[in-house]
Write a protein that holds these residues in place. Sequence first.
Motif, PDB file in Angstrom:
ATOM      1  N   GLU A   1      57.640  36.457 -84.593  1.00 33.10           N
ATOM      2  CA  GLU A   1      58.427  36.365 -85.874  1.00 33.10           C
ATOM      3  C   GLU A   1      58.696  38.120 -85.375  1.00 33.10           C
ATOM      4  O   GLU A   1      58.091  38.821 -85.066  1.00 33.10           O
ATOM      5  N   VAL A   2      59.651  38.575 -85.040  1.00 27.95           N
ATOM      6  CA  VAL A   2      60.067  40.335 -85.369  1.00 27.95           C
ATOM      7  C   VAL A   2      60.959  40.211 -86.830  1.00 27.95           C
ATOM      8  O   VAL A   2      62.517  39.867 -87.178  1.00 27.95           O
ATOM      9  N   ASN A   3      60.501  41.221 -87.760  1.00 24.85           N
ATOM     10  CA  ASN A   3      61.534  41.945 -88.154  1.00 24.85           C
ATOM     11  C   ASN A   3      61.313  40.794 -90.129  1.00 24.85           C
ATOM     12  O   ASN A   3      62.017  40.720 -90.579  1.00 24.85           O
ATOM     13  N   GLY A   4      59.923  39.915 -89.804  1.00 22.64           N
ATOM     14  CA  GLY A   4      60.447  38.647 -90.840  1.00 22.64           C
ATOM     15  C   GLY A   4      61.218  37.457 -90.491  1.00 22.64           C
ATOM     16  O   GLY A   4      61.363  36.692 -91.155  1.00 22.64           O
ATOM     17  N   LYS A   5      61.782  37.247 -89.122  1.00 22.38           N
ATOM     18  CA  LYS A   5      62.366  36.655 -88.669  1.00 22.38           C
ATOM     19  C   LYS A   5      62.060  36.151 -87.675  1.00 22.38           C
ATOM     20  O   LYS A   5      61.488  36.612 -86.683  1.00 22.38           O
ATOM     21  N   ASP A   6      63.004  34.532 -87.355  1.00 25.26           N
ATOM     22  CA  ASP A   6      62.681  34.131 -86.083  1.00 25.26           C
ATOM     23  C   ASP A   6      63.529  34.809 -84.856  1.00 25.26           C
ATOM     24  O   ASP A   6      64.349  36.073 -85.431  1.00 25.26           O
TER      25      ASP A   6
ATOM     26  N   PRO B   1      67.457  48.251 -80.053  1.00 26.01           N
ATOM     27  CA  PRO B   1      67.777  49.130 -80.789  1.00 26.01           C
ATOM     28  C   PRO B   1      67.735  48.937 -82.179  1.00 26.01           C
ATOM     29  O   PRO B   1      67.362  48.862 -83.387  1.00 26.01           O
ATOM     30  N   GLU B   2      68.935  47.465 -82.595  1.00 28.62           N
ATOM     31  CA  GLU B   2      68.335  47.430 -84.064  1.00 28.62           C
ATOM     32  C   GLU B   2      67.406  46.739 -84.729  1.00 28.62           C
ATOM     33  O   GLU B   2      67.342  47.483 -85.689  1.00 28.62           O
ATOM     34  N   THR B   3      66.523  45.980 -83.757  1.00 33.91           N
ATOM     35  CA  THR B   3      65.145  45.498 -83.747  1.00 33.91           C
ATOM     36  C   THR B   3      64.662  46.970 -84.403  1.00 33.91           C
ATOM     37  O   THR B   3      63.790  46.923 -85.251  1.00 33.91           O
TER      38      THR B   3
ATOM     39  N   ASN C   1      61.356  49.721 -92.263  1.00 36.18           N
ATOM     40  CA  ASN C   1      59.866  48.319 -91.971  1.00 36.18           C
ATOM     41  C   ASN C   1      59.360  47.641 -90.766  1.00 36.18           C
ATOM     42  O   ASN C   1      59.633  46.604 -91.101  1.00 36.18           O
ATOM     43  N   ALA C   2      60.346  48.100 -90.311  1.00 30.18           N
ATOM     44  CA  ALA C   2      60.212  46.997 -88.512  1.00 30.18           C
ATOM     45  C   ALA C   2      58.682  46.505 -88.080  1.00 30.18           C
ATOM     46  O   ALA C   2      57.883  47.915 -88.473  1.00 30.18           O
TER      47      ALA C   2
ATOM     48  N   PRO D   1      55.610  52.295 -86.365  1.00 30.70           N
ATOM     49  CA  PRO D   1      55.640  53.497 -87.520  1.00 30.70           C
ATOM     50  C   PRO D   1      56.762  54.105 -87.084  1.00 30.70           C
ATOM     51  O   PRO D   1      57.490  53.557 -86.681  1.00 30.70           O
ATOM     52  N   ILE D   2      57.298  55.237 -88.136  1.00 34.05           N
ATOM     53  CA  ILE D   2      58.686  55.553 -88.507  1.00 34.05           C
ATOM     54  C   ILE D   2      58.804  56.330 -87.433  1.00 34.05           C
ATOM     55  O   ILE D   2      60.366  56.624 -87.051  1.00 34.05           O
ATOM     56  N   THR D   3      57.649  57.220 -86.765  1.00 35.60           N
ATOM     57  CA  THR D   3      58.175  58.012 -86.100  1.00 35.60           C
ATOM     58  C   THR D   3      58.813  57.633 -84.382  1.00 35.60           C
ATOM     59  O   THR D   3      58.141  58.160 -83.536  1.00 35.60           O
ATOM     60  N   PHE D   4      57.932  56.024 -84.325  1.00 31.83           N
ATOM     61  CA  PHE D   4      58.362  55.404 -83.094  1.00 31.83           C
ATOM     62  C   PHE D   4      59.282  54.769 -82.801  1.00 31.83           C
ATOM     63  O   PHE D   4      59.714  55.331 -81.209  1.00 31.83           O
ATOM     64  N   LEU D   5      60.272  55.286 -82.986  1.00 30.54           N
ATOM     65  CA  LEU D   5      62.048  55.110 -82.330  1.00 30.54           C
ATOM     66  C   LEU D   5      61.874  56.586 -81.323  1.00 30.54           C
ATOM     67  O   LEU D   5      62.475  56.975 -80.605  1.00 30.54           O
TER      68      LEU D   5
END
Length: 439
Positions: free
Chosen positions: A160-165, A175-177, A182-183, A199-203
């Motif tokens: 799953e990605v961000n709680g979704k399939d 980038p949207e993902t 809370n990705a 993490p927040i700093t990941f982007l």
Amino acid sequence: MEGLVMTAQLILGLSILVGVHEWGHLIAAKAFGMKVEKFSIGFPPKIWGFQYGETEYSIGAIPLGGFVKISGMIDESLDTKNMKAEPDPWEFRAKPAWQRLIVMMGGIIVNVITGIIIFIGLFYSQGESIVTKDELNKHGILAYELGQEIGFKTGDKVLEVNGKDFKQFTDLISPETIMADNASYLVQRGNEKVTINVPITFLDQYSDKENKGRFIGFLFPFEVGQVMVGTGADKGGLEEGDKFVSVNGQPVTYFHELKEVLDNNKDSEIATVVKRKSGSEETLNIQVSEDGTLGFYPVSLLNYSHYDYNFGEAVVKGTEEAFGKVWINILGFGKIFRGEVSLSKSLSGPIRIAQIYGGTWSWVKFWNITGLLSMILAFMNFLPIPALDGGHVVFLTYEIVSGRKPSDRFLENAQKVGMVLLLGIMGFVIFNDIFQSIF
């Protein structure tokens, strides 16, 4: 030569986008009977032009923008010498506010339409090739340094990605993902399920040019494709269709495994066991080059799913893709304003845009990037900054709602402030491009 190709693509792409943007203003102005004095792609000095009717059409020497000059409008030229006289019926200021609003929205609307048309054309002509979730999880992901830092391991199977399939591999790295609040990723690792939080700093790290291609990829089995004449692969007896079994005693199934062995044995001979098309196994001694290659093209044995779209389907997919680009930019601005992403790493000027186009000419890539830029240009121009279309839209909307028109003096001063802001932003972006390219 690569620099010339990058520059040519940048100039062509910007000329197309600026041309259609300014044409949007021009066609709307003429439709309402306004006099358009000048139409220019590029900023002065003028290098070529001609007069047609009441309008002078020209190309400027600085291909970083363009303009239309509409009589009776306070614009970037700040030509206000006739503004104190009563307006002539063909002037911008003489027209109803709703007409002036449509003229100012004309460039934005045409850029949006252009972006949509480009993506529709790409989906209709090229279709789409993807690595599906099921195909990806037959083997798992390949975790590079940046992926390993947040908790990925090579071989993880993403559930799953961000709680979704999800549908395809590119959904994992879009980038949207990554910009979602809370990705997270849910992965299958052996017999357990593991949640990997972004993490927040990941982007900020992800957008750093040094980390390009260092997040995650997909594992793919492969076989030998075309063998280059005179290379170690050719001299060592490697043949098209061979599959590697082991190299220097290490089992090899996926391409990254072979690459690791080659990187550790540059300019050395390696003992290689390969499986022929006939099913027999042979041992070959092959010389690795100084740059860690054997001299063949790998052919992926992953099953890519290709979809061809009819025109109606392409319209839906292309429109979704175009507006998806805008949504990503909105998310990005939110991250910047919250301090989660560095401004210097997020903004791209002409130098970095040219680098995105790349030094190899590919029409598919060219139109993909140009479609993206068309949507970004529309979004940026809609920002409520004086001197941008969005600034004019704000003042005209105020006039329509309140029934009171801002004074010409106010509009002139707002235009001056906007020009200073835009020049400052442009200077920062160009300097940032140079700094990022060097360091």
